[in-house]
Design a protein around this motif. Structure first.
Motif, PDB file in Angstrom:
ATOM      1  N   LEU A  24      49.559  -6.061   3.246  1.00 31.17           N
ATOM      2  CA  LEU A  24      49.447  -5.701   1.833  1.00 31.17           C
ATOM      3  C   LEU A  24      48.993  -6.878   0.976  1.00 31.17           C
ATOM      4  CD1 LEU A  24      49.888  -3.197   0.083  1.00 31.17           C
ATOM      5  CD2 LEU A  24      52.234  -3.940  -0.290  1.00 31.17           C
ATOM      6  N   GLY A  25      48.880  -8.059   1.587  1.00 28.01           N
ATOM      7  CA  GLY A  25      48.487  -9.251   0.837  1.00 28.01           C
ATOM      8  C   GLY A  25      49.670 -10.090   0.423  1.00 28.01           C
ATOM      9  N   GLY A  26      50.790  -9.963   1.141  1.00 35.27           N
ATOM     10  CA  GLY A  26      52.008 -10.672   0.773  1.00 35.27           C
ATOM     11  C   GLY A  26      51.988 -12.135   1.200  1.00 35.27           C
ATOM     12  N   ILE A  27      52.673 -12.954   0.409  1.00 38.51           N
ATOM     13  CA  ILE A  27      52.882 -14.366   0.720  1.00 38.51           C
ATOM     14  C   ILE A  27      54.325 -14.715   0.385  1.00 38.51           C
ATOM     15  CG2 ILE A  27      50.481 -15.034   0.296  1.00 38.51           C
ATOM     16  CD1 ILE A  27      51.392 -16.105  -2.440  1.00 38.51           C
ATOM     17  N   SER A  28      54.770 -15.863   0.855  1.00 36.03           N
ATOM     18  CA  SER A  28      56.124 -16.318   0.546  1.00 36.03           C
ATOM     19  C   SER A  28      56.208 -16.721  -0.925  1.00 36.03           C
ATOM     20  CB  SER A  28      56.489 -17.500   1.443  1.00 36.03           C
ATOM     21  OG  SER A  28      57.673 -18.116   0.994  1.00 36.03           O
ATOM     22  N   CYS A  29      57.398 -16.558  -1.507  1.00 35.70           N
ATOM     23  CA  CYS A  29      57.590 -16.942  -2.912  1.00 35.70           C
ATOM     24  C   CYS A  29      58.036 -18.392  -3.057  1.00 35.70           C
ATOM     25  CB  CYS A  29      58.590 -16.017  -3.594  1.00 35.70           C
ATOM     26  SG  CYS A  29      60.245 -16.067  -2.869  1.00 35.70           S
ATOM     27  N   SER A  30      57.935 -19.183  -1.979  1.00 33.88           N
ATOM     28  CA  SER A  30      58.303 -20.596  -2.054  1.00 33.88           C
ATOM     29  C   SER A  30      57.302 -21.352  -2.926  1.00 33.88           C
ATOM     30  CB  SER A  30      58.341 -21.206  -0.655  1.00 33.88           C
ATOM     31  OG  SER A  30      57.040 -21.230  -0.090  1.00 33.88           O
ATOM     32  N   ALA A  31      57.730 -22.502  -3.445  1.00 36.21           N
ATOM     33  CA  ALA A  31      56.868 -23.310  -4.302  1.00 36.21           C
ATOM     34  C   ALA A  31      55.608 -23.742  -3.554  1.00 36.21           C
ATOM     35  CB  ALA A  31      57.638 -24.522  -4.809  1.00 36.21           C
ATOM     36  N   LYS A  32      55.761 -24.069  -2.284  1.00 35.72           N
ATOM     37  CA  LYS A  32      54.618 -24.499  -1.479  1.00 35.72           C
ATOM     38  C   LYS A  32      53.581 -23.396  -1.359  1.00 35.72           C
ATOM     39  CE  LYS A  32      53.433 -26.068   3.200  1.00 35.72           C
ATOM     40  NZ  LYS A  32      53.958 -26.369   4.559  1.00 35.72           N
TER      41      LYS A  32
END
Length: 390
Positions: A216-224
């Motif tokens: 779906l185009g997801g990524i982690s919500c971490s600052a990096k």
């Protein structure tokens, strides 16, 4: 004579298409007795529903409801089950496979998750096949969802954007349906804009939901992870983020517009470091989709789970497939996702606390103004509704 009149009007009466329509027989009307039978069946269904509602206290969905509405309800139920419990069921199924002759399949998949663990921090791996599933169209039509862009809304093609969405709700439905999935208003207006959906990192380590999230185009919500996408020099990228997170999900109740924002300043710091514009987004109707079991013991267990895993287990009260009194399907309520004006942010390599606080207050002011402006269009009794900040 009739043909002469038509010829004078420039119509070719010898055209075979004209003759086809001229000689076409009118469609047969439904006989009156069939209409009466259908009406009697519908009335009988409603009478049965009213009787069962009196006996069991449930509001049933009429059996005469159309098939496409049933498909929409199924899509909404599968959506909630997938993103709430799908990962945990995937873990249990993988453990089960370890004790069967297919143990090697489970081992291969676990190894692939480990080797793929950094993908969610490096821009993700979107899949056109997953994004174009008709499932998303059924989900949008279920509520339905509508995207509203404020007058004068404009996105610069060479900039990156951080869409900060409120409220989170028990499970986010509005922005995911109206901004992430293909065919929405924002993507039709800005087809070159590449949107990423930021979620908790644990989500991308769980079987099955990992593939759906990345596709779906997801990524982690971490600052990096956020910095990696928002630092793209060519611009044209956007990240959809829920700053309230799990804390906001726990306090989601129908009729209460409570968001967790006062002490959430990490997203502001990232916007300053990357120079990404902040876009306030508010979805009216998000908190109406589910109620929650109000029990002190359950609340303490949810808070403990959130502290250990940074994630909350939802115990919602929604709708069912054949009745609307309880269940795990979101209630069929209209959602209006209002996208506010972007706040231009100057890039600062090492922002001071004063700069962070100043931009944070500017964002809060614009978000509250957005809510106060549009609540008269999308809320019942708007004068009594206020946006509570925690």
């Amino acid at each position: 004579m009739y043909n002469n009149k038509l010829s004078n009007k420039g119509i070719n009466v010898h055209d075979p298409v004209f003759n086809t329509f001229k000689n076409a027989k009118p469609r047969n009307k439904i006989p009156q007795y069939q209409l009466e039978v259908r009406s009697q069946r519908i009335c009988l269904d409603y009478e049965k529903n009213a009787l069962l509602q009196q006996i069991f206290g449930m509001e049933l969905i009429p059996l005469t409801e159309s098939l496409h509405r049933r498909k929409e309800a199924l899509a909404a139920g599968v959506y909630f089950a997938t993103f709430s419990y799908g990962g945990y069921l995937g873990v249990l199924f993988s453990i089960y496979l370890c004790f069967t002759r297919f143990w090697w399949l489970s081992l291969i998949y676990i190894c692939s998750i480990y080797l793929d663990r950094k993908t969610c921090e490096n821009g993700g791996r979107p899949s056109n096949w997953i994004q174009k599933l008709s499932w998303w169209q059924h989900l949008r039509n279920y509520f339905p969802v509508r995207t509203v862009l404020m007058p004068g809304f404009e996105l610069h093609p060479n900039k990156n954007f951080l869409f900060c969405c409120f409220p989170h709700g028990v499970i986010p439905c509005g922005p995911i349906s109206s901004l992430v999935t293909p065919g929405n208003t924002l993507q039709k207006r800005y087809p070159e804009l590449i949107l990423k959906l930021a979620g908790m990192e644990l989500f991308f380590y769980l079987p099955f939901t990992k593939e759906i999230g990345l596709g779906l185009g997801g990524i982690s919500c971490s600052a990096k992870s956020l910095t990696y996408v928002l630092n793209k020099p060519e611009g044209g990228y956007g990240v959809i983020l829920y700053p309230g997170g799990a804390a906001e999900a726990i306090c989601a109740r129908p009729g209460q517009h409570r968001i967790v924002l006062k002490e959430r300043k990490g997203f502001v710091k990232i916007a300053l470091k990357t120079g990404a514009s902040l876009v306030p987004v508010f979805t009216f109707g998000e908190v109406e989709l589910f109620d929650q079991i109000q029990n002190p013991l359950i609340c303490r267990c949810q808070l403990l789970w959130k502290k250990l895993f940074r994630y909350t287990l939802a115990l919602p009260l929604g709708s069912g497939f054949f009745q609307t009194s309880f269940g795990l399907i979101p209630r069929r309520k209209p959602l209006f996702t209002v996208v506010g004006q972007p706040i231009d942010v100057a890039r600062v390599e090492n922002p001071t606390q004063e700069e962070i606080d100043e931009l944070h207050q500017k964002f809060i002011k614009q978000l509250v103004n957005l809510f106060d402006t549009y609540k008269y269009d999308y809320l019942v009794d708007p004068e009594a509704k206020i946006l509570e900040l925690e």
